[in-house]
Design an enzyme around this catalytic site. Sequence first.
Site, PDB file in Angstrom:
ATOM      1  N   ALA A   1       0.866  -1.179   0.000  1.00  0.00           N
ATOM      2  CA  ALA A   1       0.000   0.000   0.000  1.00  0.00           C
ATOM      3  C   ALA A   1       0.901   1.227   0.000  1.00  0.00           C
ATOM      4  O   ALA A   1       2.030   1.177   0.498  1.00  0.00           O
ATOM      5  CB  ALA A   1      -0.874  -0.011   1.249  1.00  0.00           C
TER       6      ALA A   1
ATOM      7  N   GLU B   1       3.913  -5.286   7.414  1.00  0.00           N
ATOM      8  CA  GLU B   1       3.135  -4.145   7.919  1.00  0.00           C
ATOM      9  C   GLU B   1       3.397  -3.820   9.387  1.00  0.00           C
ATOM     10  O   GLU B   1       3.336  -2.655   9.781  1.00  0.00           O
ATOM     11  CB  GLU B   1       1.630  -4.408   7.717  1.00  0.00           C
ATOM     12  CG  GLU B   1       1.146  -4.223   6.292  1.00  0.00           C
ATOM     13  CD  GLU B   1       1.223  -5.494   5.447  1.00  0.00           C
ATOM     14  OE1 GLU B   1       1.981  -6.422   5.821  1.00  0.00           O
ATOM     15  OE2 GLU B   1       0.541  -5.554   4.424  1.00  0.00           O
TER      16      GLU B   1
ATOM     17  N   GLU C   1      -0.539  -9.199  -0.951  1.00  0.00           N
ATOM     18  CA  GLU C   1      -1.983  -9.474  -0.876  1.00  0.00           C
ATOM     19  C   GLU C   1      -2.585  -9.532  -2.286  1.00  0.00           C
ATOM     20  O   GLU C   1      -3.487 -10.325  -2.552  1.00  0.00           O
ATOM     21  CB  GLU C   1      -2.653  -8.416   0.002  1.00  0.00           C
ATOM     22  CG  GLU C   1      -2.214  -8.590   1.462  1.00  0.00           C
ATOM     23  CD  GLU C   1      -2.665  -7.475   2.379  1.00  0.00           C
ATOM     24  OE1 GLU C   1      -2.311  -6.308   2.119  1.00  0.00           O
ATOM     25  OE2 GLU C   1      -3.371  -7.763   3.362  1.00  0.00           O
TER      26      GLU C   1
HETATM   27  N1  CAA Z   1       4.599   3.169  -0.560  1.00  0.00           N
HETATM   28  C1  CAA Z   1       5.016   4.335  -1.103  1.00  0.00           C
HETATM   29  N2  CAA Z   1       6.237   4.496  -1.657  1.00  0.00           N
HETATM   30  C2  CAA Z   1       7.044   3.425  -1.668  1.00  0.00           C
HETATM   31  C3  CAA Z   1       6.685   2.177  -1.120  1.00  0.00           C
HETATM   32  C4  CAA Z   1       5.382   2.076  -0.557  1.00  0.00           C
HETATM   33  N3  CAA Z   1       4.907   0.931  -0.046  1.00  0.00           N
HETATM   34  N4  CAA Z   1       7.704   1.325  -1.262  1.00  0.00           N
HETATM   35  C5  CAA Z   1       8.685   2.002  -1.879  1.00  0.00           C
HETATM   36  N5  CAA Z   1       8.293   3.273  -2.119  1.00  0.00           N
HETATM   37  C6  CAA Z   1       9.053   4.356  -2.740  1.00  0.00           C
HETATM   38  C7  CAA Z   1      10.119   4.915  -1.805  1.00  0.00           C
HETATM   39  O1  CAA Z   1       9.563   5.851  -0.914  1.00  0.00           O
HETATM   40  C8  CAA Z   1      11.081   5.516  -2.798  1.00  0.00           C
HETATM   41  O2  CAA Z   1      10.560   6.766  -3.235  1.00  0.00           O
HETATM   42  P1  CAA Z   1      11.570   8.038  -3.408  1.00  0.00           P
HETATM   43  O3  CAA Z   1      12.509   7.607  -4.507  1.00  0.00           O
HETATM   44  O4  CAA Z   1      10.634   9.126  -3.826  1.00  0.00           O
HETATM   45  O5  CAA Z   1      12.232   8.229  -2.100  1.00  0.00           O
HETATM   46  C9  CAA Z   1      11.012   4.565  -3.997  1.00  0.00           C
HETATM   47  O6  CAA Z   1       9.789   3.846  -3.860  1.00  0.00           O
HETATM   48  C10 CAA Z   1      12.144   3.564  -4.014  1.00  0.00           C
HETATM   49  O7  CAA Z   1      12.151   2.914  -2.750  1.00  0.00           O
HETATM   50  P2  CAA Z   1      13.495   2.750  -1.872  1.00  0.00           P
HETATM   51  O8  CAA Z   1      14.402   3.917  -2.082  1.00  0.00           O
HETATM   52  O9  CAA Z   1      13.080   2.455  -0.478  1.00  0.00           O
HETATM   53  O10 CAA Z   1      14.127   1.479  -2.582  1.00  0.00           O
HETATM   54  P3  CAA Z   1      15.009   0.328  -1.912  1.00  0.00           P
HETATM   55  O11 CAA Z   1      15.452  -0.527  -3.045  1.00  0.00           O
HETATM   56  O12 CAA Z   1      16.041   0.904  -1.009  1.00  0.00           O
HETATM   57  O13 CAA Z   1      13.993  -0.504  -0.977  1.00  0.00           O
HETATM   58  C11 CAA Z   1      11.908  -1.653  -0.495  1.00  0.00           C
HETATM   59  C12 CAA Z   1      12.912  -1.196  -1.564  1.00  0.00           C
HETATM   60  C13 CAA Z   1      12.564  -2.724   0.382  1.00  0.00           C
HETATM   61  C14 CAA Z   1      10.723  -2.245  -1.234  1.00  0.00           C
HETATM   62  C15 CAA Z   1      11.510  -0.455   0.380  1.00  0.00           C
HETATM   63  O14 CAA Z   1      11.098   0.608  -0.488  1.00  0.00           O
HETATM   64  C16 CAA Z   1      10.392  -0.747   1.329  1.00  0.00           C
HETATM   65  O15 CAA Z   1      10.617  -1.328   2.373  1.00  0.00           O
HETATM   66  N6  CAA Z   1       9.146  -0.356   0.969  1.00  0.00           N
HETATM   67  C17 CAA Z   1       8.008  -0.474   1.855  1.00  0.00           C
HETATM   68  C18 CAA Z   1       7.525  -1.920   1.950  1.00  0.00           C
HETATM   69  C19 CAA Z   1       6.363  -2.023   2.914  1.00  0.00           C
HETATM   70  O16 CAA Z   1       6.498  -1.767   4.090  1.00  0.00           O
HETATM   71  N7  CAA Z   1       5.183  -2.420   2.384  1.00  0.00           N
HETATM   72  C20 CAA Z   1       3.986  -2.537   3.202  1.00  0.00           C
HETATM   73  C21 CAA Z   1       3.170  -1.278   3.081  1.00  0.00           C
HETATM   74  S1  CAA Z   1       1.789  -1.232   4.171  1.00  0.00           S
HETATM   75  C22 CAA Z   1       0.590  -2.160   3.422  1.00  0.00           C
HETATM   76  O17 CAA Z   1       0.775  -2.732   2.352  1.00  0.00           O
HETATM   77  C23 CAA Z   1      -0.729  -2.176   4.150  1.00  0.00           C
HETATM   78  C24 CAA Z   1      -1.747  -3.146   3.715  1.00  0.00           C
HETATM   79  O18 CAA Z   1      -1.619  -4.349   3.895  1.00  0.00           O
HETATM   80  C25 CAA Z   1      -2.998  -2.702   3.178  1.00  0.00           C
END
Ligand code: CAA
Length: 260
Positions: free
Chosen positions: A66, A134, A114
């Site tokens: 998300a 999450e 999901e």
């Molecule tokens: N939402 C919004 N933006 C996201 C994102 C997310 N879930 N995941 C990555 N991005 C964005 C980052 O903010 C970044 O944007 P900027 O370049 O503008 O800063 C861009 O994508 C690239 O990401 P990273 O620089 O972090 O890239 P990385 O290779 O270092 O790491 C990653 C990759 C491990 C996927 C890391 O981005 C990460 O941990 N992302 C979040 C994963 C997460 O926690 N997902 C669960 C979300 S909550 C959810 O899904 C709720 C639900 O069940 C309904």
Amino acid sequence: MSFNFLLTETTDGIAKVTINREKAMNALNPDVLKEIRDCFTALSADASVRVVIVTGAGEKAFVAGADIAAMSSMTPQDALEFGKLGHSAMDAVDQCSKPVIAAVNGFCLGGGMELALSCDFMYVSEKAKLGLPEVNLGLFPGWGGTQRLARLVGKGRAKEMIFSAKIISAQEAFEAGIANKICKPEDLLNDVQAVAVEITKKAPVAVSLAKKTLHQGFDMPLAQGLDLEKNTFAKCFETQDLKEGLAAFLEKRAANFKGN
Ligand code: CAA
């Protein structure tokens, strides 16, 4: 139908849907979720489509979850609406009348996992990383992860992944029964395409009824599920495709199914 965050193309009965928000790792904000819901509702009703493939744009992510930025200002009421919208998108994929295959090409996290779990099955790239992280953020999987993962791998494994936010490799996903196949990154789409092509050769109504019966029966007691199967099995005998399939076998030729 045209979309801002999805690329869609249909060739020879196979629709490919690419989540196209590469700069944000294809994260799912409300606009993307609405498009997924609307796209899958349309694909489900489109008689020219027999199989759907879902993947993520770029080489790094299937979907990283998300949209965290979008969630940062949400009130509990907003979150309820966001949750409902997420469920409506996942349900549209889950309940699509055609088989839906996820081609997991990279990070497949949170709402992305999901989404993949809402598909009928997934093939994963060797580079894929999957998880429901999450709880790192103070929330838990809210678009079906607690339910669909537990049904797929059992409660114990699902609890471990969800409580610990563990990210697993393609190999671990395969061993847990989450992924059906591990593919070389460069072969992933071709491998998914190959199984999709195989499915397009089969009787479409029978495939669709098999999906429906599996889904509905899975949550029923066995006796009720078997009753459902008896009745749905008989429905195949209302189709022209059944006549064609049986005749083709007896005439020692390939069947030419029309989907009716
Ligand atoms: N939402 C919004 N933006 C996201 C994102 C997310 N879930 N995941 C990555 N991005 C964005 C980052 O903010 C970044 O944007 P900027 O370049 O503008 O800063 C861009 O994508 C690239 O990401 P990273 O620089 O972090 O890239 P990385 O290779 O270092 O790491 C990653 C990759 C491990 C996927 C890391 O981005 C990460 O941990 N992302 C979040 C994963 C997460 O926690 N997902 C669960 C979300 S909550 C959810 O899904 C709720 C639900 O069940 C309904």
